[in-house]
Scaffold this active site. Sequence first.
Site, PDB file in Angstrom:
ATOM      1  N   LYS A   1       0.549  14.305  58.329  1.00 56.67           N
ATOM      2  CA  LYS A   1      -0.826  14.258  57.826  1.00 56.67           C
ATOM      3  C   LYS A   1      -1.346  15.638  57.482  1.00 56.67           C
ATOM      4  CE  LYS A   1      -2.458   9.909  59.760  1.00 56.67           C
ATOM      5  NZ  LYS A   1      -3.577   9.227  60.422  1.00 56.67           N
TER       6      LYS A   1
ATOM      7  N   LYS B   1       6.788   3.968  54.805  1.00 55.80           N
ATOM      8  CA  LYS B   1       6.273   2.820  55.562  1.00 55.80           C
ATOM      9  C   LYS B   1       5.014   2.275  54.894  1.00 55.80           C
ATOM     10  CE  LYS B   1       3.081   4.838  58.832  1.00 55.80           C
ATOM     11  NZ  LYS B   1       2.434   4.854  60.109  1.00 55.80           N
TER      12      LYS B   1
ATOM     13  N   LYS C   1      -2.011   1.855  55.431  1.00 56.57           N
ATOM     14  CA  LYS C   1      -3.379   1.591  54.986  1.00 56.57           C
ATOM     15  C   LYS C   1      -3.882   2.666  54.044  1.00 56.57           C
ATOM     16  CE  LYS C   1      -4.916  -0.232  59.420  1.00 56.57           C
ATOM     17  NZ  LYS C   1      -5.569   0.114  60.680  1.00 56.57           N
TER      18      LYS C   1
HETATM   19  P1  AMP Z   1      -2.898   1.946  62.695  1.00 54.20           P
HETATM   20  O1  AMP Z   1      -3.375   1.165  61.555  1.00 54.20           O
HETATM   21  O2  AMP Z   1      -2.233   3.207  62.276  1.00 54.20           O
HETATM   22  O3  AMP Z   1      -3.924   2.112  63.771  1.00 54.20           O
HETATM   23  O4  AMP Z   1      -1.723   1.085  63.316  1.00 54.20           O
HETATM   24  C1  AMP Z   1      -1.977  -0.087  64.061  1.00 54.20           C
HETATM   25  C2  AMP Z   1      -0.682  -0.650  64.605  1.00 54.20           C
HETATM   26  O5  AMP Z   1       0.136  -1.108  63.514  1.00 54.20           O
HETATM   27  C3  AMP Z   1       0.187   0.360  65.363  1.00 54.20           C
HETATM   28  O6  AMP Z   1       0.786  -0.290  66.471  1.00 54.20           O
HETATM   29  C4  AMP Z   1       1.230   0.766  64.371  1.00 54.20           C
HETATM   30  O7  AMP Z   1       2.434   1.165  64.995  1.00 54.20           O
HETATM   31  C5  AMP Z   1       1.434  -0.522  63.583  1.00 54.20           C
HETATM   32  N1  AMP Z   1       1.886  -0.264  62.216  1.00 54.20           N
HETATM   33  C6  AMP Z   1       1.277   0.506  61.275  1.00 54.20           C
HETATM   34  N2  AMP Z   1       1.962   0.519  60.114  1.00 54.20           N
HETATM   35  C7  AMP Z   1       3.056  -0.275  60.321  1.00 54.20           C
HETATM   36  C8  AMP Z   1       4.162  -0.680  59.506  1.00 54.20           C
HETATM   37  N3  AMP Z   1       4.293  -0.276  58.239  1.00 54.20           N
HETATM   38  N4  AMP Z   1       5.094  -1.502  60.053  1.00 54.20           N
HETATM   39  C9  AMP Z   1       4.991  -1.933  61.332  1.00 54.20           C
HETATM   40  N5  AMP Z   1       3.966  -1.584  62.154  1.00 54.20           N
HETATM   41  C10 AMP Z   1       3.007  -0.781  61.665  1.00 54.20           C
END
Ligand code: AMP
Length: 332
Positions: A111, A194, A197
């Site tokens: 980041k 990956k 969002k």
């Molecule tokens: P975040 O949106 O970054 O707060 O992520 C929320 C949850 O989603 C966390 O447990 C991340 O590890 C999981 N996560 C985020 N992106 C992915 C992805 N592309 N594939 C699988 N898990 C994800």
Amino acid sequence: MKRAFSGVQPSGNIHIGNYLGAFRQFVQLQDVYEGIYCVVDLHAITVPQDPGELREQIREVAAFYLAAGIDPSRSTVFVQSDVPAHTELAWILNCFATFGELSRMTQFKDKSRKGGQESVSAGLFNYPVLMAADILLYQADVVPVGEDQKQHVELTRDLAERINRRFGPLFRLPEPLIPPLGARIMALDNPQAKMSKSAESPSSYISFTDSPDVIRRKIARAVTDSGREVIYDPEAKPAIANLLTIFSGFSGRPVHELEREYRETGYARFKADLAEAVIAGMEPIQRRLAEMEAEPGYLEQVLRQGAERAAAIAESTVRQVKEAVGLGLGRA
Ligand code: AMP
Ligand code: TRP
């Protein structure tokens, strides 16, 4: 009952990677673990946020926990900033985390490379310490997360061990719980990145706000690999392997069974059926989200009760830590 803790940031739309990597596990774990699930709004402000949008997204993530199947009579759902103990313990942990180990966190490196180290916030640097505080406050046994968060949970263990060694057994050591399938869903337009969002192109992810037609279009346009065989080979065929993982996640059918059915059918038929499986799997969640929106006050009530339950546990941990470290005047 052992305890599971996890958090999701209220930033951007929730996508199928979040669902398959995180939320789906939270729901499955409910029978075996006491679940504590948090909307981590303090993590979200480590990068710039619009106040109105942030507030909107806090509601969305909270509603998503419930729509995905978290049962508030069994699990605790709350907003991080409603429980001040998170910031309090984060500061204390910051004084035991080293500059060196935080500099090695890959999420920070990624980041800050984009934004430039001079201009990213100090909060972004300290982000994993706040996450450690989240987990350690609740003495969680397991932390269900996607692959990308494994390093942060390992840091949490390191900090806990360091502090326990110095002050006695204050914290339980948590284990990351990474799902065997779906821990790292890749972008539809690039199987090397990956699904995220914060991606610039909305065609790279499928969000729970997407309509069936948008989902069909995004899947039809998803990149594929050369050849026409549908086989699971993440090295040789990363795009098809990703689509098979998504298909399996939403249909509940094992990958090898899908391979057998679609090996010879060509990509178009495979993608068309995949799209319908994703739409069907998302539909009940989307319906419950809409129902909740029509029921004002429900979400607020769940979050208020959740914050009360969470605060009681968290404050007890902070009290013990302050006592052990020697902060304040201590118990008279
Ligand atoms: P975040 O949106 O970054 O707060 O992520 C929320 C949850 O989603 C966390 O447990 C991340 O590890 C999981 N996560 C985020 N992106 C992915 C992805 N592309 N594939 C699988 N898990 C994800
Ligand atoms: N850092 C996590 C993510 O981006 C979110 C998070 C914050 C979290 N605190 C947590 C996850 C505690 C698990 C446990 O996905």
